[in-house]
Design a protein around this motif. Structure first.
Motif, PDB file in Angstrom:
ATOM      1  N   SER A   1      -7.768  14.077  -3.397  1.00  0.00           N
ATOM      2  CA  SER A   1      -8.277  14.050  -1.869  1.00  0.00           C
ATOM      3  C   SER A   1      -7.579  13.216  -1.058  1.00  0.00           C
ATOM      4  CB  SER A   1     -10.030  13.423  -2.147  1.00  0.00           C
ATOM      5  OG  SER A   1      -9.842  12.052  -2.163  1.00  0.00           O
ATOM      6  N   LEU A   2      -7.799  13.174   0.287  1.00  0.00           N
ATOM      7  CA  LEU A   2      -7.606  12.315   1.352  1.00  0.00           C
ATOM      8  C   LEU A   2      -8.511  11.218   1.468  1.00  0.00           C
ATOM      9  CD1 LEU A   2      -5.956  14.828   3.879  1.00  0.00           C
ATOM     10  CD2 LEU A   2      -4.660  13.501   2.122  1.00  0.00           C
ATOM     11  N   LEU A   3      -9.184  10.824   0.523  1.00  0.00           N
ATOM     12  CA  LEU A   3      -9.800   9.574   0.227  1.00  0.00           C
ATOM     13  C   LEU A   3     -11.125   9.704   1.439  1.00  0.00           C
ATOM     14  CD1 LEU A   3      -6.826   7.258  -0.181  1.00  0.00           C
ATOM     15  CD2 LEU A   3      -8.213   8.581  -2.037  1.00  0.00           C
ATOM     16  N   GLU A   4     -11.761  10.871   1.706  1.00  0.00           N
ATOM     17  CA  GLU A   4     -12.807  10.952   2.419  1.00  0.00           C
ATOM     18  C   GLU A   4     -13.958  10.157   2.173  1.00  0.00           C
ATOM     19  OE1 GLU A   4     -10.311  14.806   3.107  1.00  0.00           O
ATOM     20  OE2 GLU A   4     -11.230  13.449   1.315  1.00  0.00           O
ATOM     21  N   ASP A   5     -14.209  10.022   0.615  1.00  0.00           N
ATOM     22  CA  ASP A   5     -15.323   9.290   0.307  1.00  0.00           C
ATOM     23  C   ASP A   5     -15.196   7.869  -0.142  1.00  0.00           C
ATOM     24  OD1 ASP A   5     -13.720  10.040  -1.741  1.00  0.00           O
ATOM     25  OD2 ASP A   5     -15.407  10.990  -3.070  1.00  0.00           O
ATOM     26  N   GLN A   6     -13.974   7.443   0.232  1.00  0.00           N
ATOM     27  CA  GLN A   6     -13.629   5.873  -0.272  1.00  0.00           C
ATOM     28  C   GLN A   6     -13.357   4.971   0.748  1.00  0.00           C
ATOM     29  OE1 GLN A   6     -12.725   5.304  -3.948  1.00  0.00           O
ATOM     30  NE2 GLN A   6     -11.891   7.146  -4.590  1.00  0.00           N
ATOM     31  N   ALA A   7     -14.182   5.100   1.898  1.00  0.00           N
ATOM     32  CA  ALA A   7     -13.801   4.315   3.121  1.00  0.00           C
ATOM     33  C   ALA A   7     -13.796   2.587   2.864  1.00  0.00           C
ATOM     34  CB  ALA A   7     -14.791   4.895   4.273  1.00  0.00           C
ATOM     35  N   ALA A   8     -14.940   2.512   2.036  1.00  0.00           N
ATOM     36  CA  ALA A   8     -15.025   0.975   1.703  1.00  0.00           C
ATOM     37  C   ALA A   8     -13.878   0.427   1.033  1.00  0.00           C
ATOM     38  CB  ALA A   8     -16.322   0.800   1.155  1.00  0.00           C
ATOM     39  N   GLU A   9     -13.381   1.216  -0.034  1.00  0.00           N
ATOM     40  CA  GLU A   9     -12.406   0.886  -0.871  1.00  0.00           C
ATOM     41  C   GLU A   9     -11.031   0.899  -0.038  1.00  0.00           C
ATOM     42  OE1 GLU A   9     -15.667   2.698  -3.287  1.00  0.00           O
ATOM     43  OE2 GLU A   9     -14.351   3.245  -1.560  1.00  0.00           O
ATOM     44  N   ILE A  10     -10.797   1.649   0.803  1.00  0.00           N
ATOM     45  CA  ILE A  10      -9.415   1.610   1.511  1.00  0.00           C
ATOM     46  C   ILE A  10      -9.560   0.761   2.708  1.00  0.00           C
ATOM     47  CG2 ILE A  10      -8.676   4.057   0.944  1.00  0.00           C
ATOM     48  CD1 ILE A  10      -9.403   4.953   3.732  1.00  0.00           C
ATOM     49  N   ALA A  11     -10.779   0.403   3.073  1.00  0.00           N
ATOM     50  CA  ALA A  11     -10.661  -0.528   4.215  1.00  0.00           C
ATOM     51  C   ALA A  11     -10.519  -1.993   3.728  1.00  0.00           C
ATOM     52  CB  ALA A  11     -12.104  -0.789   4.830  1.00  0.00           C
ATOM     53  N   LEU A  12     -11.008  -2.364   2.392  1.00  0.00           N
ATOM     54  CA  LEU A  12     -10.566  -3.472   2.006  1.00  0.00           C
ATOM     55  C   LEU A  12      -9.049  -3.660   1.758  1.00  0.00           C
ATOM     56  CD1 LEU A  12     -11.566  -6.426   0.696  1.00  0.00           C
ATOM     57  CD2 LEU A  12     -11.966  -5.026  -1.444  1.00  0.00           C
TER      58      LEU A  12
ATOM     59  N   LEU B   1       1.026  -1.274   0.029  1.00  0.00           N
ATOM     60  CA  LEU B   1       0.072  -0.034   0.253  1.00  0.00           C
ATOM     61  C   LEU B   1       0.951   0.951  -0.152  1.00  0.00           C
ATOM     62  CD1 LEU B   1      -3.000   0.993   0.155  1.00  0.00           C
ATOM     63  CD2 LEU B   1      -2.676   1.348   2.619  1.00  0.00           C
ATOM     64  N   ASP B   2       0.951   1.870  -1.093  1.00  0.00           N
ATOM     65  CA  ASP B   2       1.524   3.188  -1.291  1.00  0.00           C
ATOM     66  C   ASP B   2       0.032   4.292  -1.456  1.00  0.00           C
ATOM     67  OD1 ASP B   2       2.652   5.725  -1.851  1.00  0.00           O
ATOM     68  OD2 ASP B   2       4.216   4.928  -2.601  1.00  0.00           O
ATOM     69  N   ILE B   3      -0.397   4.683  -0.281  1.00  0.00           N
ATOM     70  CA  ILE B   3      -1.497   5.304  -0.401  1.00  0.00           C
ATOM     71  C   ILE B   3      -1.521   6.792  -0.753  1.00  0.00           C
ATOM     72  CG2 ILE B   3      -1.947   6.096   1.973  1.00  0.00           C
ATOM     73  CD1 ILE B   3      -4.716   5.038   2.073  1.00  0.00           C
ATOM     74  N   SER B   4      -0.223   7.213  -0.865  1.00  0.00           N
ATOM     75  CA  SER B   4      -0.057   8.593  -1.603  1.00  0.00           C
ATOM     76  C   SER B   4      -0.475   8.741  -2.760  1.00  0.00           C
ATOM     77  CB  SER B   4       1.494   8.684  -1.365  1.00  0.00           C
ATOM     78  OG  SER B   4       2.179   8.055  -2.142  1.00  0.00           O
ATOM     79  N   HIS B   5      -0.203   7.714  -3.606  1.00  0.00           N
ATOM     80  CA  HIS B   5      -0.776   7.822  -5.273  1.00  0.00           C
ATOM     81  C   HIS B   5      -2.283   7.974  -5.245  1.00  0.00           C
ATOM     82  CE1 HIS B   5       3.233   6.774  -7.073  1.00  0.00           C
ATOM     83  NE2 HIS B   5       3.053   5.794  -5.909  1.00  0.00           N
ATOM     84  N   TRP B   6      -3.008   7.263  -4.251  1.00  0.00           N
ATOM     85  CA  TRP B   6      -4.550   7.400  -4.426  1.00  0.00           C
ATOM     86  C   TRP B   6      -4.873   8.842  -4.009  1.00  0.00           C
ATOM     87  CZ3 TRP B   6      -6.345   2.208  -1.644  1.00  0.00           C
ATOM     88  CH2 TRP B   6      -5.998   1.182  -2.846  1.00  0.00           C
ATOM     89  N   CYS B   7      -4.318   9.591  -3.095  1.00  0.00           N
ATOM     90  CA  CYS B   7      -4.364  10.894  -2.807  1.00  0.00           C
ATOM     91  C   CYS B   7      -4.414  11.804  -4.242  1.00  0.00           C
ATOM     92  CB  CYS B   7      -3.561  11.445  -1.678  1.00  0.00           C
ATOM     93  SG  CYS B   7      -3.533  10.604  -0.001  1.00  0.00           S
ATOM     94  N   ASN B   8      -3.295  11.472  -4.824  1.00  0.00           N
ATOM     95  CA  ASN B   8      -3.003  12.385  -6.007  1.00  0.00           C
ATOM     96  C   ASN B   8      -4.165  12.112  -6.996  1.00  0.00           C
ATOM     97  OD1 ASN B   8      -0.017  12.754  -8.307  1.00  0.00           O
ATOM     98  ND2 ASN B   8      -1.858  14.210  -7.725  1.00  0.00           N
ATOM     99  N   VAL B   9      -4.304  10.964  -7.228  1.00  0.00           N
ATOM    100  CA  VAL B   9      -5.285  10.282  -8.316  1.00  0.00           C
ATOM    101  C   VAL B   9      -6.657  10.871  -8.129  1.00  0.00           C
ATOM    102  CG1 VAL B   9      -6.376   8.052  -9.558  1.00  0.00           C
ATOM    103  CG2 VAL B   9      -4.076   8.256  -9.036  1.00  0.00           C
TER     104      VAL B   9
END
Length: 268
Positions: free
Chosen positions: A163-174, A152-160
């Motif tokens: 956001s700081l992924l506030e609306d992707q809770a289910a996706e990041i939990a998995l 998990l390099d979640i920094s890439h997803w913040c960029n893509v």
């Protein structure tokens, strides 16, 4: 539960033996890096790592070929080269964002076959431009391929996702449930790397990443499963540069050692 920490070879400009000495003195357990095909050069690297008591995480990032047949052939060639070095495991930036699910799955299946054959674990990194480039796309792969394990390099997803992924809770939990290895770079909505995580203006982004990593650490502690971290803040031009002089705005090595010490203090 012991967390092991690895230094990125990415960005190193020192002789490799000097680099290994510095890595060991800083308190790292090993190095994450790609390996050359040249046997002599590869041997020098492996001898230096062994001499300094450092472990190796093999790294694959050379995903360039658009033709899937050529791509798969080169993918296997690079992975077999890493496997021969007997690393702790291999971290792959697998596939392309423009490949279909079936094309990327072909690569995941190939990696799984090589892992079974060799006994070397192969996991796959969440990275822009690659198969797992976005949170929702990774969710789809993990749902369809439930034994897939990731870096998990979640920094890439913040960029893509800007956001700081506030609306992707289910996706990041998995994703957390499938994470075996962390790249502890701190991203933000407009880029994959803050210029210096020690700076107060990045406190919100740093705290969000720490909260994400806390959840992964807690999950591994609950099962007593191993967890590894590479402090992968990158060099120029990942590291922003000053205009005209092209000087990096901060020191990559210092930041990575700071991140290791911060996480060691937080989790030990």
């Amino acid at each position: 539960m012991k967390i092991k920490f690895y230094a990125p070879q990415w960005g190193n400009t020192l002789p490799f033996d000097t680099f290994c000495k510095n890595v060991k003195l800083a308190g790292y357990d090993g190095v994450e890096m790609a390996l050359p095909f040249d046997k002599k050069k590869k041997g020098v690297i492996l001898e230096a790592l062994a001499r300094h008591g450092l472990e190796l995480i093999g790294q694959y990032w050379q995903s360039f070929e658009r033709d899937i047949d050529v791509h798969a052939a080169n993918y296997e060639k690079y992975l077999r080269n890493l496997i021969a070095a007997k690393p702790v495991f291999i971290n792959c930036q697998t596939g392309k964002d423009y490949f279909s699910f079936e094309q990327n799955k072909r690569l995941f299946d190939l990696a799984a076959s090589l892992a079974r054959e060799s006994g070397i674990r192969i996991i796959h990194e969440t990275h822009r431009g690659k198969s797992l480039y976005a949170a929702h796309v990774t969710h789809h792969y993990l749902t369809r391929i439930p034994d897939l394990r990731i870096t998990l390099d979640i920094s890439h997803w913040c960029n893509v996702h800007e956001s700081l992924l506030e609306d992707q809770a289910a996706e990041i939990a998995l994703a957390f449930m499938h994470t075996d290895h962390i790249h502890s770079r701190v991203g933000h909505p407009e880029g994959p790397q803050v210029n210096d995580p020690r700076a107060p203006e990045w406190s919100e982004a740093l705290e969000k990443h720490l909260q994400w990593w806390d959840q992964i650490v807690a999950a591994h502690a609950a099962t007593q499963s191993p967890l590894t971290v590479t402090t992968e803040f990158g060099p120029a031009t990942y590291m922003p540069l000053l205009p005209y002089s092209q000087m990096p705005v901060a020191n990559q090595w210092d930041i990575n050692v700071h991140m290791m010490n911060l996480l060691k203090a937080r989790y030990h």
